[in-house]
Design an enzyme around this catalytic site. Structure first.
Site, PDB file in Angstrom:
ATOM      1  CB  SER A  63      62.534  57.847  36.444  1.00 41.82           C
ATOM      2  OG  SER A  63      61.865  59.246  36.361  1.00 41.82           O
ATOM      3  CG  HIS A 118      58.125  54.082  37.997  1.00 41.98           C
ATOM      4  ND1 HIS A 118      59.780  54.233  38.160  1.00 41.98           N
ATOM      5  CD2 HIS A 118      57.789  55.317  38.041  1.00 41.98           C
ATOM      6  CE1 HIS A 118      59.932  55.528  38.554  1.00 41.98           C
ATOM      7  NE2 HIS A 118      59.034  56.082  38.472  1.00 41.98           N
ATOM      8  CD  GLU A 145      60.325  52.173  25.621  1.00 38.98           C
ATOM      9  OE1 GLU A 145      60.071  51.992  24.366  1.00 38.98           O
ATOM     10  OE2 GLU A 145      60.103  53.249  26.246  1.00 38.98           O
ATOM     11  CG  PHE A 192      57.369  51.936  29.208  1.00 32.08           C
ATOM     12  CD1 PHE A 192      56.296  52.049  28.524  1.00 32.08           C
ATOM     13  CD2 PHE A 192      57.757  52.762  29.976  1.00 32.08           C
ATOM     14  CE1 PHE A 192      55.363  52.852  28.866  1.00 32.08           C
ATOM     15  CE2 PHE A 192      56.663  53.787  30.214  1.00 32.08           C
ATOM     16  CZ  PHE A 192      55.556  53.997  29.792  1.00 32.08           C
ATOM     17  NE  ARG A 226      62.095  55.412  41.942  1.00 30.76           N
ATOM     18  CZ  ARG A 226      62.188  56.728  41.715  1.00 30.76           C
ATOM     19  NH1 ARG A 226      62.649  57.142  40.677  1.00 30.76           N
ATOM     20  NH2 ARG A 226      61.334  57.377  42.772  1.00 30.76           N
TER      21      ARG A 226
END
Lengths: 285, 317
Positions: free
Chosen positions: B37, B109, B58, B83, B10
């Site tokens: 995140s 994630h 989203e 998502f 990330r």
């Protein structure tokens, strides 16, 4: 702001009848499609393309062009007819709607139909897409406007309200949206299916500049677009009070013609009515 | 054993976005309230005008990205894999895939090593969903170095793309120089071997390499392939593995339905002329649970021991 002169008004009214004739003919030939919501959208589309938008059929990719996004994609026959009249593609194409190996798909697709900005047909996307175009315009210091038309039933979709909030948050004054408020969706009256009233108050509560007009009065539509363009610090919503199936007597306010084309008898009757309307406006059928 | 040097993919994504943003003014970034995140916050700090915080919305984020792309921008849209795909499948389908929009979805994630948040946040169907879409490229980089290279290639490549990484810190597998020849759609042979080919993607490449070392002690020579691109799949390489090793194992932090394993199975069934012993390691059609990532990977047979055992059984049967 100058108001619309009488000559132009008359021309546009006649053109709107021609567009309605195209729609009826296209759907009759295709034996499928959505007449009701196409006919209700005609007057706003004609006014927009012929008096408001900076656009040029010869330069459909001009980065400075105004954009129009038909979020209620099932009204494609109305948009296709206007684009054909404008010269984006041949009017002959209209007769080939919804056929295999033809350009004009049942719902708009941006990849290969000149003048189509966004692929639509699944409801609720168009305003979000318009916001993206507006944000890009701001980054590039362009002065274009983004016009987007939603169906009233379409605003059942949650994404519409995500987009409404975002347009307001980002103060997208270059977004001018319309709702084709014809009070009918497939399962019936919008207020019975999932209450939408008070439409104007909802959009005001989301921080929009809201206008409510007769969506079949070209002068009112013209004035509303000019008012909306003058608002630069927030997005504008023009609630077009319309009649589903407008212009064809037996289709008007008749939910049965949401997604059903006319049969031969109905087609002939519709064409007679529309020709009569043209004659009343002083044009030959 | 030497302790592995770690770097979170990330962070590699966030850093690369900043680098790309400096070079190319058309790069724009969108996030849905998870920028800390997903690490898009690094770009947001450098280029606030080109970063769009979309809130927890989203669907709007994806369609807005398509609008930006229609005006020549190169949008990267980020959120958690769950998502970024399932919640917005229709938006991706219409506005990105069908429209061949130049939007890059970079999801973090992915997989079950998300850990303690549980099944609601452990995305194990994203690759399947994205693979099913015409025009979509599907990527799962395995370490920080590869992530960096792949993000760069995503920006260069025109068309809709989906990439996913995990949440956890990950060992660095590659030197940057090793990435110079990386091509999208071409699997990387990381270790040569004769007895079995282990085709892995994302977080599982490191685990497969661990298994390779254990298998060596048991006199089993494993070829390790980093399948960073799941679509388009490197079918030639799959067939080469079938021919050369006769045994293939796929492993992914994803359902065995529709992911890397399924893609390889489809290729083998339709095209391989060689008899192949084959097994898909992954989540076998169930949801998982909360837990420490290492415990979860052990329980659901996505650890070194499970790969070693599976390979032994496959080769010796």
């Amino acid at each position: 702001m100058e108001s619309l002169d009488e000559n132009t008004l008359k021309k546009l009214e006649i053109l709107a009848v021609d567009i309605r004739k195209h729609i009826v003919e296209m759907l009759y030939k295709a034996k499928s499609g959505h007449p009701g919501g196409s006919l209700s959208a005609v007057d706003a589309l004609v006014t927009l393309y012929y008096t408001i938008m900076k656009q040029n059929p010869k330069k459909p990719d001009d980065p400075n062009r105004d954009r129009f996004i038909l979020s209620k994609g099932h009204a494609a026959p109305a948009l296709y007819s206007v684009l054909a009249e404008q010269g984006y593609f041949s009017k002959k194409e209209l007769n080939r709607l919804r056929r295999v190996n033809c350009m004009l798909q049942g719902h708009p697709v941006c990849l290969y139909i000149p003048g189509i900005e966004a692929s639509t047909g699944s409801l609720g996307h168009g305003l979000s897409f318009a916001n993206g175009v507006a944000l890009a315009g701001r980054l590039d210091k362009k002065t274009y406007h983004v016009y987007v038309m939603l169906g009233d039933g379409e605003t059942d979709e949650g994404q519409v309200w995500e987009a409404a909030a975002a347009a307001s948050h980002y103060r997208l004054g270059n977004v001018i949206a319309m709702i084709d408020r014809n009070f009918l969706q497939i399962d019936g009256n919008t207020e019975d299916v999932l209450q939408l009233e008070n439409v104007a108050d909802r959009w005001k509560a989301f921080g929009w500049h809201v206008l409510e007009i007769d969506g079949h009065d070209i002068t009112e539509i013209y004035d509303a677009f000019h008012e909306a363009k003058a608002i630069t610090n927030k997005p504008s919503m023009i609630v077009l009070n319309t009649v589903k199936g407008k212009g064809v007597s037996y289709m008007e306010n008749n939910v049965d013609f949401h997604g059903v084309p006319p049969n031969e008898m109905e087609y002939n009757l519709a064409m007679e009515e529309l020709d009569l309307m043209k004659e009343k406006l002083g044009a030959s059928a | 054993m030497k302790k592995k040097q770690m770097k979170n993919p990330r962070n590699a994504y966030g850093e690369k976005l900043v680098e790309l943003g400096e070079k190319n003014k058309n790069i724009v970034v969108l996030d849905a309230d998870l920028s800390k995140s997903t690490k898009t916050i690094m770009f947001a700090k450098e280029f606030p005008d080109r970063f769009f915080e979309m809130g927890i919305a989203e669907a709007n984020m994806i369609s807005t990205a398509a609008g930006l792309a229609s005006c020549g921008k190169i949008p990267f849209a980020s959120t958690f894999a769950v998502f970024a795909t399932g919640r917005v499948y229709d938006q991706i389908r219409m506005d990105l895939a069908y429209s061949q929009s130049n939007v890059k979805i970079f999801a973090t994630h992915g997989g079950i090593s998300v850990g303690k948040d549980g099944a609601s946040h452990q995305m194990i169907e994203d690759i399947a969903l994205m693979r099913a879409l015409p025009n979509m490229t599907v990527l799962a980089p395995s370490d920080a170095t590869q992530t960096s290279k792949i993000v760069e290639l995503m920006a260069d490549h025109v068309g809709p793309m989906y990439a996913r990484v995990g949440r956890a810190n990950a060992p660095i597998l590659y030197e940057p120089e090793y990435m110079e020849t990386l091509e999208l759609g071409k699997g990387m042979i990381v270790e040569e071997g004769d007895d079995v080919s282990i085709l892995a993607c994302g977080t599982m490449v490191d685990t497969a390499l661990d298994a390779q070392r254990h298998l060596k002690k048991k006199n089993i020579s494993a070829k390790i392939i980093d399948m960073h691109t799941i679509k388009p799949l490197d079918e030639k390489l799959v067939l080469k593995c079938a021919k050369e090793t006769g045994h293939i194992i796929t492993i992914e932090e994803h359902s065995v339905i529709g992911g890397l394993g399924a893609a390889v199975a489809e290729t083998l069934a339709e095209q391989s002329r060689d008899p192949v012993g084959f097994y898909r390691m992954g989540i076998r059609d169930h949801f998982c649970e909360s837990g420490d990532p290492a415990d979860l990977l052990k329980k659901y047979k996505l650890d070194q021991a499970a790969i070693t055992k599976t390979a032994e059984k496959l080769v010796n049967d």
